[in-house]
Design a protein around this motif. Structure first.
Motif, PDB file in Angstrom:
ATOM      1  N   ASP A 105      47.085   3.504  39.946  1.00 35.60           N
ATOM      2  CA  ASP A 105      46.205   3.681  38.794  1.00 35.60           C
ATOM      3  C   ASP A 105      44.930   4.316  39.348  1.00 35.60           C
ATOM      4  OD1 ASP A 105      45.051   3.618  36.307  1.00 35.60           O
ATOM      5  OD2 ASP A 105      44.656   1.461  36.323  1.00 35.60           O
ATOM      6  N   PRO A 106      44.978   5.633  39.638  1.00 36.33           N
ATOM      7  CA  PRO A 106      43.922   6.277  40.421  1.00 36.33           C
ATOM      8  C   PRO A 106      42.527   6.193  39.799  1.00 36.33           C
ATOM      9  CG  PRO A 106      45.329   7.917  39.407  1.00 36.33           C
ATOM     10  CD  PRO A 106      45.961   6.587  39.142  1.00 36.33           C
ATOM     11  N   VAL A 107      41.559   6.066  40.686  1.00 38.70           N
ATOM     12  CA  VAL A 107      40.143   6.103  40.329  1.00 38.70           C
ATOM     13  C   VAL A 107      39.458   7.096  41.266  1.00 38.70           C
ATOM     14  CG1 VAL A 107      40.022   3.764  39.395  1.00 38.70           C
ATOM     15  CG2 VAL A 107      39.545   4.140  41.795  1.00 38.70           C
ATOM     16  N   THR A 108      38.473   7.802  40.721  1.00 38.46           N
ATOM     17  CA  THR A 108      37.720   8.764  41.520  1.00 38.46           C
ATOM     18  C   THR A 108      36.277   8.300  41.604  1.00 38.46           C
ATOM     19  OG1 THR A 108      39.158  10.574  40.855  1.00 38.46           O
ATOM     20  CG2 THR A 108      36.995  11.176  41.726  1.00 38.46           C
ATOM     21  N   ALA A 109      35.754   8.264  42.820  1.00 38.02           N
ATOM     22  CA  ALA A 109      34.368   7.877  43.054  1.00 38.02           C
ATOM     23  C   ALA A 109      33.580   9.110  43.474  1.00 38.02           C
ATOM     24  CB  ALA A 109      34.303   6.820  44.152  1.00 38.02           C
ATOM     25  N   THR A 110      32.355   9.236  42.958  1.00 38.47           N
ATOM     26  CA  THR A 110      31.477  10.338  43.348  1.00 38.47           C
ATOM     27  C   THR A 110      30.090   9.799  43.668  1.00 38.47           C
ATOM     28  OG1 THR A 110      30.675  10.832  41.121  1.00 38.47           O
ATOM     29  CG2 THR A 110      32.668  11.975  41.827  1.00 38.47           C
ATOM     30  N   ALA A 111      29.428  10.472  44.576  1.00 42.45           N
ATOM     31  CA  ALA A 111      28.033  10.190  44.918  1.00 42.45           C
ATOM     32  C   ALA A 111      27.328  11.527  45.010  1.00 42.45           C
ATOM     33  CB  ALA A 111      27.941   9.442  46.247  1.00 42.45           C
ATOM     34  N   GLU A 112      26.269  11.687  44.225  1.00 39.79           N
ATOM     35  CA  GLU A 112      25.495  12.926  44.240  1.00 39.79           C
ATOM     36  C   GLU A 112      24.019  12.579  44.269  1.00 39.79           C
ATOM     37  OE1 GLU A 112      26.502  15.768  41.234  1.00 39.79           O
ATOM     38  OE2 GLU A 112      28.632  15.276  41.347  1.00 39.79           O
ATOM     39  N   GLY A 113      23.274  13.329  45.044  1.00 36.95           N
ATOM     40  CA  GLY A 113      21.837  13.117  45.140  1.00 36.95           C
ATOM     41  C   GLY A 113      21.339  13.554  46.492  1.00 36.95           C
ATOM     42  N   GLU A 114      20.476  12.733  47.081  1.00 39.28           N
ATOM     43  CA  GLU A 114      19.983  13.050  48.423  1.00 39.28           C
ATOM     44  C   GLU A 114      19.863  11.782  49.247  1.00 39.28           C
ATOM     45  OE1 GLU A 114      15.208  13.168  48.555  1.00 39.28           O
ATOM     46  OE2 GLU A 114      16.134  14.919  47.641  1.00 39.28           O
ATOM     47  N   TRP A 115      20.032  11.965  50.534  1.00 39.85           N
ATOM     48  CA  TRP A 115      19.881  10.864  51.484  1.00 39.85           C
ATOM     49  C   TRP A 115      19.038  11.377  52.633  1.00 39.85           C
ATOM     50  CZ3 TRP A 115      20.983   5.873  50.882  1.00 39.85           C
ATOM     51  CH2 TRP A 115      20.824   5.047  51.990  1.00 39.85           C
ATOM     52  N   ASN A 116      17.922  10.719  52.872  1.00 37.94           N
ATOM     53  CA  ASN A 116      16.997  11.079  53.941  1.00 37.94           C
ATOM     54  C   ASN A 116      16.586  12.551  53.841  1.00 37.94           C
ATOM     55  OD1 ASN A 116      15.385  10.297  56.063  1.00 37.94           O
ATOM     56  ND2 ASN A 116      16.890  10.795  57.608  1.00 37.94           N
ATOM     57  N   GLY A 117      16.346  13.010  52.610  1.00 36.99           N
ATOM     58  CA  GLY A 117      15.861  14.359  52.382  1.00 36.99           C
ATOM     59  C   GLY A 117      16.927  15.443  52.368  1.00 36.99           C
ATOM     60  N   ARG A 118      18.189  15.073  52.575  1.00 40.17           N
ATOM     61  CA  ARG A 118      19.266  16.070  52.571  1.00 40.17           C
ATOM     62  C   ARG A 118      20.169  15.870  51.364  1.00 40.17           C
ATOM     63  NH1 ARG A 118      21.694  14.903  58.063  1.00 40.17           N
ATOM     64  NH2 ARG A 118      19.808  13.962  58.805  1.00 40.17           N
ATOM     65  N   PRO A 119      20.636  16.974  50.764  1.00 40.57           N
ATOM     66  CA  PRO A 119      21.538  16.852  49.616  1.00 40.57           C
ATOM     67  C   PRO A 119      22.838  16.159  50.002  1.00 40.57           C
ATOM     68  CG  PRO A 119      20.983  19.170  50.046  1.00 40.57           C
ATOM     69  CD  PRO A 119      20.377  18.361  51.126  1.00 40.57           C
TER      70      PRO A 119
END
Length: 142
Positions: A105-119
């Motif tokens: 029962d597939p699920v897709t996870a996403t993370a978008e933004g910045e971490w320590n000043g890097r995209p």
């Protein structure tokens, strides 16, 4: 074909991320700057996290701000700690080792933004929600 739904979900997530990032940019934060946290130890991050079901039948998302653990993430402090150890890469989070069924029962996870000043743009599909939790620990527990 699920491409139009996937594109719509990605567009909605991107639009939400832009709306969430606008107040920070207006306050002097953003790429290349210290941001509102001003941390140089690699714990500074603004991420919009989403989890969606098979063929985008459902989607939920939340903003995670580290190190302050701001936002509506129900395990924000633990998620920030796990991401700090993984240098902001959700794919390197140690996870939470436990057994899962083999139900597909597939699920897709996403993370978008910045971490320590890097995209940061990350996404991965898992066979089920248990496999997602086992792989990413508290990061996508919201």
């Amino acid at each position: 074909m699920s491409l139009p739904r996937t594109a719509a979900a990605a567009s909605a997530a991107a639009a939400a991320l832009l709306l969430l990032a606008a107040p920070q940019a207006a306050a002097g934060g953003g790429p290349g700057g210290a941001g509102r946290h001003g941390r140089a130890d690699g714990t500074d991050g603004q991420l919009f996290l989403t989890v969606s079901g098979a063929q985008n039948t459902w989607i939920r998302g939340v903003q995670l701000s580290c190190p302050d653990a701001d936002g509506h993430h129900s395990h924000a402090a633990e998620a920030c700690m796990a991401l700090n150890k993984a240098k902001g890469d959700p794919g390197r989070v140690p996870g939470a080792a436990h057994r899962c069924t083999r139900q597909y029962d597939p699920v897709t996870a996403t993370a978008e933004g910045e971490w320590n000043g890097r995209p940061l743009v990350w996404h991965k599909t898992f066979p089920n929600a248990c496999a997602l939790d086992a792989a990413t620990g508290p990061v996508f527990r919201f």
